[in-house]
Structures are given as C-alpha cells and as structure tokens.
Enzyme design. Structure first.
Site, PDB file in Angstrom:
ATOM      1  N   HIS A  16      -4.068  26.288  24.930  1.00 25.46           N
ATOM      2  CA  HIS A  16      -3.673  26.939  23.664  1.00 25.46           C
ATOM      3  C   HIS A  16      -2.394  26.300  23.128  1.00 25.46           C
ATOM      4  CE1 HIS A  16      -6.205  30.744  23.547  1.00 25.46           C
ATOM      5  NE2 HIS A  16      -6.604  30.127  24.637  1.00 25.46           N
ATOM      6  N   GLN A 337      -5.118  11.380  28.988  1.00 24.82           N
ATOM      7  CA  GLN A 337      -6.544  11.290  28.650  1.00 24.82           C
ATOM      8  C   GLN A 337      -6.788  10.718  27.264  1.00 24.82           C
ATOM      9  OE1 GLN A 337      -9.515  14.123  30.047  1.00 24.82           O
ATOM     10  NE2 GLN A 337      -9.841  14.733  27.903  1.00 24.82           N
ATOM     11  N   HIS A 352     -16.553  18.019  31.710  1.00 23.76           N
ATOM     12  CA  HIS A 352     -17.026  19.409  31.820  1.00 23.76           C
ATOM     13  C   HIS A 352     -17.262  19.996  30.423  1.00 23.76           C
ATOM     14  CE1 HIS A 352     -12.920  19.810  30.740  1.00 23.76           C
ATOM     15  NE2 HIS A 352     -12.776  21.089  31.051  1.00 23.76           N
ATOM     16  N   TRP A 355     -13.302  22.251  25.349  1.00 23.86           N
ATOM     17  CA  TRP A 355     -13.335  21.920  23.926  1.00 23.86           C
ATOM     18  C   TRP A 355     -12.350  20.812  23.547  1.00 23.86           C
ATOM     19  CZ3 TRP A 355     -16.568  21.485  20.405  1.00 23.86           C
ATOM     20  CH2 TRP A 355     -16.226  21.408  19.056  1.00 23.86           C
ATOM     21  N   SER A 357     -11.356  18.277  25.413  1.00 26.12           N
ATOM     22  CA  SER A 357     -11.963  17.008  25.848  1.00 26.12           C
ATOM     23  C   SER A 357     -13.139  16.625  24.957  1.00 26.12           C
ATOM     24  CB  SER A 357     -12.433  17.119  27.312  1.00 26.12           C
ATOM     25  OG  SER A 357     -11.331  17.266  28.177  1.00 26.12           O
ATOM     26  N   ASP A 376     -16.902  28.300  27.621  1.00 22.32           N
ATOM     27  CA  ASP A 376     -17.608  27.770  26.436  1.00 22.32           C
ATOM     28  C   ASP A 376     -18.288  26.432  26.688  1.00 22.32           C
ATOM     29  OD1 ASP A 376     -15.029  26.757  26.951  1.00 22.32           O
ATOM     30  OD2 ASP A 376     -14.992  25.821  25.003  1.00 22.32           O
TER      31      ASP A 376
HETATM   32  C1  UDX Z   1      -9.789  25.348  29.073  1.00 22.11           C
HETATM   33  C2  UDX Z   1     -11.262  25.727  29.351  1.00 22.11           C
HETATM   34  O1  UDX Z   1     -11.626  25.353  30.646  1.00 22.11           O
HETATM   35  C3  UDX Z   1     -12.179  25.053  28.327  1.00 22.11           C
HETATM   36  O2  UDX Z   1     -13.531  25.437  28.598  1.00 22.11           O
HETATM   37  C4  UDX Z   1     -11.797  25.521  26.946  1.00 22.11           C
HETATM   38  O3  UDX Z   1     -12.627  24.894  25.981  1.00 22.11           O
HETATM   39  C5  UDX Z   1     -10.336  25.201  26.687  1.00 22.11           C
HETATM   40  O4  UDX Z   1      -9.517  25.822  27.707  1.00 22.11           O
HETATM   41  P1  UDX Z   1      -9.577  22.818  30.123  1.00 22.11           P
HETATM   42  O5  UDX Z   1     -10.545  23.193  31.178  1.00 22.11           O
HETATM   43  O6  UDX Z   1      -8.214  22.450  30.529  1.00 22.11           O
HETATM   44  O7  UDX Z   1      -9.528  23.963  28.997  1.00 22.11           O
HETATM   45  O8  UDX Z   1     -10.293  21.591  29.371  1.00 22.11           O
HETATM   46  P2  UDX Z   1     -10.021  20.933  27.956  1.00 22.11           P
HETATM   47  O9  UDX Z   1     -10.219  21.912  26.839  1.00 22.11           O
HETATM   48  O10 UDX Z   1     -10.869  19.740  27.948  1.00 22.11           O
HETATM   49  O11 UDX Z   1      -8.468  20.562  27.953  1.00 22.11           O
HETATM   50  C6  UDX Z   1      -7.955  19.621  28.907  1.00 22.11           C
HETATM   51  C7  UDX Z   1      -6.771  18.927  28.265  1.00 22.11           C
HETATM   52  O12 UDX Z   1      -6.075  18.235  29.290  1.00 22.11           O
HETATM   53  C8  UDX Z   1      -7.220  17.886  27.231  1.00 22.11           C
HETATM   54  O13 UDX Z   1      -6.380  17.950  26.086  1.00 22.11           O
HETATM   55  C9  UDX Z   1      -7.040  16.551  27.959  1.00 22.11           C
HETATM   56  O14 UDX Z   1      -6.637  15.498  27.084  1.00 22.11           O
HETATM   57  C10 UDX Z   1      -5.931  16.872  28.936  1.00 22.11           C
HETATM   58  N1  UDX Z   1      -6.037  16.050  30.152  1.00 22.11           N
HETATM   59  C11 UDX Z   1      -7.033  16.262  31.045  1.00 22.11           C
HETATM   60  C12 UDX Z   1      -5.078  15.066  30.342  1.00 22.11           C
HETATM   61  O15 UDX Z   1      -4.199  14.870  29.500  1.00 22.11           O
HETATM   62  N2  UDX Z   1      -5.145  14.318  31.473  1.00 22.11           N
HETATM   63  C13 UDX Z   1      -6.113  14.507  32.411  1.00 22.11           C
HETATM   64  O16 UDX Z   1      -6.089  13.806  33.423  1.00 22.11           O
HETATM   65  C14 UDX Z   1      -7.097  15.489  32.191  1.00 22.11           C
END
Ligand code: UDX
Length: 461
Positions: A16, A337, A352, A355, A357, A376
């Site tokens: 968030h 990332q 995975h 959102w 990613s 989601d």
């Molecule tokens: C969580 C929930 O799991 C997801 O389902 C929902 O949509 C958003 O909240 P998360 O699981 O952390 O999010 O996944 P994601 O939404 O993909 O966010 C991950 C963030 O971490 C991305 O902005 C990605 O760029 C960042 N990241 C991930 C890195 O910067 N480095 C990494 O090695 C892995």
C-alpha cells in the site's frame, strides 16, 4: 480557492505504501501539495520516504513503538490502532488549517475506512485508494450485493464446480479458481472480508463515493464502470521508481545480479519472484528448483531470506540442489524488481501475480508464467492469460502443487525460442506501449487525476 493540499494515509504495509507514494509523486507533479502519513513502525521499517518538493511525511505512532505487540494484521485493525490513526488524522487536518494550508482532500487506503469519518467531521471530501485491479474490487462489491450465492462455491472447488462460470456485471466469466481466495467457501470468515463489508457500507453512505484504482483504463474499461453507485477512477500504473522495499530488509545489499544480467543474451533469462508476503510450501520450492535445472535456461530467483525477520533458516528450508542451481542461475534474497524487469536479458517472469508485479510486468512488456498463491492473485492470473494474453497460467495437481514438467512446459511456451506464433510476446509488447502512453501528459493517468483534483476542489464541504 486554496492550493490543493491532499492528506494521503496509507495502510502500513509495503504493497500500500508504494503505490501511495507514487500517487503522491503524480499529485505533486500536477500542483498538489501532499502530506503523507502512515504508522511510524511501517514508515521506518519498510521504505525510505523520498524527500520531495511538495511532500511532507508525518508518520504517527501505532503503538508498536510503545510496546503494542507488533505482529499480524489484527493490530492494524485493533481499536487502539484505529484510535491512534484517527487522532493523527485530525491533528494533521487542524495543523493544515492553522498553517494556512488547509487539507482539501483525504485519500486513504481501502480498509482504513474510519478516515472517511474524520474527513467528514472536518467537512473535507475523501476518496479511497485501491491498490489492486478494479476487477477484484467489483468481485468483492458484487459478493456483498446480491451475488454471494452465485460466487460462493457451496460444495468446495471440485472439478465440475471449477468449470462452472460465474457472470458478474462488467466482468469476464469467472470460474471458482479465478476468484480472490477470500470469497471462496473455505475462507469467508476471513478478517479482510468483514472489513471490506464495513468499507463498502462507508462508501454506500457517501453521496459521491470515489475510488482511485491503481490500474490503467485500457486494461479494465468495463470493470471500471461496473458499479453504478461508485465512481472508480483509473490512476495507474503507480510503479515504484526506486527499490520498492528497502533491499536491506531482506539483507540484500549487493546488486551483483545486475552485472550478471548484463552478461546474459537478450531475452534469455527467467526471473522468478513471489513478492514480499507469500511463503511457498517446501515441495513447491523443490518443483521450481527442479524445473529451472531441467529447463537449463539462465535464471534469477528471489528466495527471500526469512532470517531477515529474525527467524533462523531451518535446515529443511535450505534449497536441496543449491550448488547445481548456482551453476545455471543466480539466487538472491531480494532485488530491485522494476530494474530487473526492464533489463534486456529478461525473457519471462515467473510470478505469483501480486498486483504490483503484474502491473510492473505489463509496463516492462515481459511475458509471465502465472503461479498464483492467494488473495487477488488468481484473478490477476486470469486477466493476464485470458483477457490481456500476456502470459500463461500454470495448472496445479490434486495436491495443489505445480509440478516441474508443467513449469517447464509453461516456460517453453512463453520464451522466445519456444513459442509457436509469438502471440504472448506480441501482446506483452502491445500493453507495454499502451502503458507508456498512459503515463504521458495526455494519457489517462494524468487526465483522470487532474479531473479528480478539479472535482474535489470544487466540492469542498
Ligand atoms: C501483496 C499481495 O500478496 C498481492 O496479492 C496484492 O496484489 C498486493 O499486496 P505482494 O505479495 O508483496 O503484495 O506482491 P506484489 O503486489 O507483486 O508487490 C511486490 C512488490 O515488491 C513489487 O512492487 C515488486 O517490485 C517488489 N519486489 C519484489 C522487489 O522490489 N524486489 C523483489 O525481489 C521482489
């Protein structure tokens, strides 16, 4: 008319905070002053808040610092957290008045719905920031508005049920397996669902409820209009411009992986990452490892170092074939990332489908192999494979494990050298261009955001 001064209050977790900070950046760019607040423990622990002209960062204490038990989400919904955040919001609004820079709008993370009440007490308009796709918001809305029976899979997701398609207004036909995990029969007592219900009740009480959605108009044109009572406004893609989570959080202080990527041929590398929350079952990790070895392609695999959270890495959690793997690819506890996805050596992204990613893969034009885990992610995977055509979704076996052969099959189908007609890659390129246009001056991000700012400026209560 006072200068637009928005108060952004973010739910204190990374997925968030990141989009909220990017929203602040875009608001500042169109002349809005922004005061950003979240809880101190999140602000300090999770991200550096960029010092920017027009942005003031005013975190509040959520009690973790005073010994309130740090831990699961419940603390973010506790009455103590609510009391502290309401108090902090009121203080910030009063401070704005006293300093001659009155707050003209409160934008709050979905689920921090008590912020709407504070804004109303001070006669200030408010709006929700929703950090997942409009499609998922719609599913939750319709779940509580007449479609619960149609959505809930009464008899569990047996094979025949998962084939039955649910048709909701403005959305593609959905099978049970495409639904957010919180609305399937097994989980409907989940805390998130009850909080979402409260959030929708707050919005239903607003005469002109507005939800800012971190999505691109062109990605979800029908979903953004599906709910007549609310105005969903696409203001995405809100993509982190710097390392989204502080790399040191996962003890990754080196970026050797960038030099390693530089040494790889164009579109040759498989990037594997499951976000900042998901913890994969041991057997699933093993299947991914064996698939990467079998595919023989160079890979960059993010295996978060759980010891960063103070846990001892257990023997059984160690990758069994780490030495063999490191002959073929690179394993890191974290990476930047957004930078990795834009690297020319990237061939595909095994994700995975969180959102953030998902949006980042669309903006970077990288095809995905979708391996959804919870929340989601299954819905996002459905949109990726069947609506936007920018990836393929794996199929799990009866135990819910995605086997190595299935992973290799999906990798081959999206990588350059394995694809029959390059359809997925072409779609990924198409959406990359659309996303780029969206963030240009006349693109929907700024057009929608400016219209929103003008709208709330005009309706100061
Ligand atoms: C969580 C929930 O799991 C997801 O389902 C929902 O949509 C958003 O909240 P998360 O699981 O952390 O999010 O996944 P994601 O939404 O993909 O966010 C991950 C963030 O971490 C991305 O902005 C990605 O760029 C960042 N990241 C991930 C890195 O910067 N480095 C990494 O090695 C892995």
């Amino acid at each position: 008319m006072p200068q637009p001064h928005f108060l952004l209050v973010s739910y204190p977790i990374q997925s968030h905070i990141n989009p909220s900070l990017q929203l602040a950046k875009h608001l500042i760019r169109i002349g809005v002053h922004v005061t950003f607040t979240t809880s101190i423990s999140a602000g300090r622990r999770m991200t550096k808040v960029p010092a920017a002209q027009g942005l003031s960062f005013s975190p509040f204490s959520d009690g973790y610092d005073d010994g309130l038990k740090p831990g699961d989400d419940k603390n973010h919904y506790s009455s103590e957290f609510r009391r502290r955040s309401k108090e902090a919001l009121s203080e910030l609004i009063i401070a704005g008045e006293n300093e001659g820079k009155p707050i003209t709008c409160v934008v709050y993370s979905l689920l921090l719905f008590w912020a709407a009440g504070v804004a109303r007490e001070h006669h200030i308009p408010s709006a929700v920031l929703w950090t997942q796709p409009a499609t998922v918001f719609d599913i939750f809305y319709f779940y509580f508005n007449g479609y619960e029976a149609a959505i809930k899979d009464q008899d569990g997701a047996d094979e025949s049920k998962s084939k039955c398609l649910i048709k909701l207004p403005g959305l593609p036909p959905l099978a049970t397996r495409d639904l957010p995990s919180f609305v399937t029969a097994a989980n409907t007592d989940h805390l998130i669902l009850s909080l979402f219900r409260e959030q929708l009740e707050v919005l239903a009480g607003e005469s002109d409820a507005k939800i800012l959605v971190n999505t691109i108009d062109a990605l979800e044109p029908e979903a953004l209009k599906a709910i007549e009572k609310f105005k969903l406004i696409g203001i995405g893609p809100l993509i982190p411009s710097d390392g989204s989570l502080r790399a040191d959080l996962f003890q990754c202080n080196s970026n050797d992986y960038l030099r390693w990527l530089d040494s790889k041929p164009k579109s040759s590398v498989v990037y594997v990452s499951f976000g900042s929350v998901a913890v994969l079952a041991r057997q699933q990790v093993e299947e991914i490892a064996r698939a990467l070895l079998a595919s023989g392609r160079p890979f960059l695999w993010v295996v978060r170092n759980q010891t960063a959270r103070g846990e001892e890495e257990k023997e059984e959690d160690k990758l069994s074939c780490r030495e063999e793997l490191e002959q073929v690819g690179m394993i890191v506890p974290w990476c930047w990332q957004v930078q990795v996805l834009s690297h020319p050596s990237l061939g595909c992204f095994v994700t995975h489908c969180g959102w953030n990613s998902t949006l980042e893969s669309l903006v970077a034009g990288v095809p995905v192999v979708a391996v959804p885990q919870f929340a989601d992610q299954a819905t996002n995977a459905k949109l990726v494979e069947e609506v936007w055509g920018t990836g393929v979704r794996v199929s799990a076996n009866e135990e819910g494990v995605v086997e190595r052969g299935e992973i290799v099959r999906c990798l081959d189908s999206v990588m350059d050298d394995g694809e029959k007609d390059g359809e997925v890659r072409k779609n990924a390129e198409k959406w990359k261009e659309i996303a780029r246009e969206t963030t240009m001056e006349g693109g929907s991000l700024y057009v929608n955001l400016k219209a929103f700012v003008d709208d709330v400026q005009g309706c100061r209560r």
